[in-house]
Design a protein around this motif. Structure first.
Motif, PDB file in Angstrom:
ATOM      1  N   GLY A 131      -7.775  -4.703   0.026  1.00  0.00           N
ATOM      2  CA  GLY A 131      -6.963  -4.443   1.217  1.00  0.00           C
ATOM      3  C   GLY A 131      -6.533  -2.987   1.317  1.00  0.00           C
ATOM      4  O   GLY A 131      -6.445  -2.435   2.415  1.00  0.00           O
ATOM      5  N   ILE A 132      -6.277  -2.363   0.186  1.00  0.00           N
ATOM      6  CA  ILE A 132      -5.880  -0.954   0.183  1.00  0.00           C
ATOM      7  C   ILE A 132      -7.082  -0.061   0.485  1.00  0.00           C
ATOM      8  O   ILE A 132      -6.974   0.908   1.237  1.00  0.00           O
ATOM      9  N   MET A 133      -8.234  -0.392  -0.068  1.00  0.00           N
ATOM     10  CA  MET A 133      -9.395   0.489   0.039  1.00  0.00           C
ATOM     11  C   MET A 133     -10.194   0.332   1.325  1.00  0.00           C
ATOM     12  O   MET A 133     -10.796   1.285   1.797  1.00  0.00           O
TER      13      MET A 133
ATOM     14  N   ASP B 204       0.865  -1.194   0.000  1.00  0.00           N
ATOM     15  CA  ASP B 204       0.000   0.000   0.000  1.00  0.00           C
ATOM     16  C   ASP B 204       0.891   1.230   0.000  1.00  0.00           C
ATOM     17  O   ASP B 204       1.066   1.897   1.017  1.00  0.00           O
ATOM     18  N   ASP B 205       1.460   1.522  -1.152  1.00  0.00           N
ATOM     19  CA  ASP B 205       2.345   2.678  -1.273  1.00  0.00           C
ATOM     20  C   ASP B 205       1.566   3.950  -0.983  1.00  0.00           C
ATOM     21  O   ASP B 205       0.398   4.076  -1.367  1.00  0.00           O
TER      22      ASP B 205
ATOM     23  N   VAL C  46      -7.573  -3.923  10.496  1.00  0.00           N
ATOM     24  CA  VAL C  46      -7.874  -4.295   9.100  1.00  0.00           C
ATOM     25  C   VAL C  46      -6.688  -3.952   8.207  1.00  0.00           C
ATOM     26  O   VAL C  46      -6.257  -4.765   7.379  1.00  0.00           O
ATOM     27  N   ASP C  47      -6.130  -2.755   8.387  1.00  0.00           N
ATOM     28  CA  ASP C  47      -4.984  -2.329   7.588  1.00  0.00           C
ATOM     29  C   ASP C  47      -3.801  -3.280   7.779  1.00  0.00           C
ATOM     30  O   ASP C  47      -3.181  -3.718   6.806  1.00  0.00           O
ATOM     31  N   GLN C  48      -3.490  -3.621   9.036  1.00  0.00           N
ATOM     32  CA  GLN C  48      -2.372  -4.514   9.322  1.00  0.00           C
ATOM     33  C   GLN C  48      -2.603  -5.913   8.759  1.00  0.00           C
ATOM     34  O   GLN C  48      -1.677  -6.551   8.260  1.00  0.00           O
TER      35      GLN C  48
ATOM     36  N   ILE D 141      -7.565  -7.836  -7.298  1.00  0.00           N
ATOM     37  CA  ILE D 141      -8.744  -7.256  -6.654  1.00  0.00           C
ATOM     38  C   ILE D 141      -8.648  -7.410  -5.138  1.00  0.00           C
ATOM     39  O   ILE D 141      -8.993  -6.494  -4.387  1.00  0.00           O
ATOM     40  N   LYS D 142      -8.145  -8.540  -4.664  1.00  0.00           N
ATOM     41  CA  LYS D 142      -7.964  -8.739  -3.215  1.00  0.00           C
ATOM     42  C   LYS D 142      -6.979  -7.704  -2.661  1.00  0.00           C
ATOM     43  O   LYS D 142      -7.215  -7.126  -1.603  1.00  0.00           O
TER      44      LYS D 142
END
Length: 180
Positions: free
Chosen positions: A156-158, A83-84, A131-133, A151-152
């Motif tokens: 995870g990014i969104m 997630d840059d 969730v982010d971790q 898409i997965k």
């Protein structure tokens, strides 16, 4: 393992998904790219909301959210990072949803929503941080990746930004209800 890329304007212009994922260049801001993307979302929302119906805005954001799963996931894969910080389509979509769902044309209310969202997005309190971790921890570099994995990764990014948007909407709506 492929070399990790650093996003640039030329790199971004190399494909449509990069242009969207990098927020049409707002994610290239040297300081606070997420804030730059959120500001872009605010400006675009004000323009589009003035010319489109509410139904059209819902459709546009729905399509933008679904496309974002692909664009963010593909940018992540292209950059070889989970997630840059330059990937800001997630902030753009999340903040646009906030503005649409709070339904206020009052710029002060929108500014408060902006500040609350940026705090949630930057600080990532529970459950956003969990969730982010989870998604960053489970991100795996792969040379060849199939569309469902892209898409997965995009999900995870969104998802953390969409959760931050949900909490922002709750707080703003409760605040508006409390003040009225």
């Amino acid at each position: 393992m492929k070399a990790t890329r650093h996003p640039s304007l030329n790199w971004m212009l190399g494909s449509v998904h990069r242009a969207f994922g990098i927020g049409f260049g707002s994610g290239l801001a040297p300081i606070a790219p997420g804030t730059a993307g959120t500001l872009l979302a605010w400006g675009l929302f004000l323009i589009l909301n003035a010319i489109l119906s509410t139904t059209a805005m819902f459709v546009l954001l729905g399509v933008g959210t679904l496309y974002g799963l692909w664009a963010c996931g593909q940018c992540s894969h292209d950059l070889d990072r989970p997630d840059d910080g330059s990937i800001v389509w997630d902030e753009i979509i999340a903040f646009a949803w906030i503005l649409l769902l709070i339904g206020s044309n009052n710029l002060w209310v929108q500014a408060i929503a902006f500040l609350i969202f940026r705090i949630f997005d930057a600080a990532k309190p529970w459950p956003i941080n969990r969730v982010d971790q989870y998604f960053k921890k489970n991100w795996i570099h792969q040379e060849h990746i199939n569309p469902s994995q892209i898409i997965k990764h995009g999900f995870g990014i969104m998802i953390d930004d969409l959760i931050a948007a949900f909490f922002t909407i709750l707080i703003v709506m409760l605040g508006i209800h409390w003040l009225i």
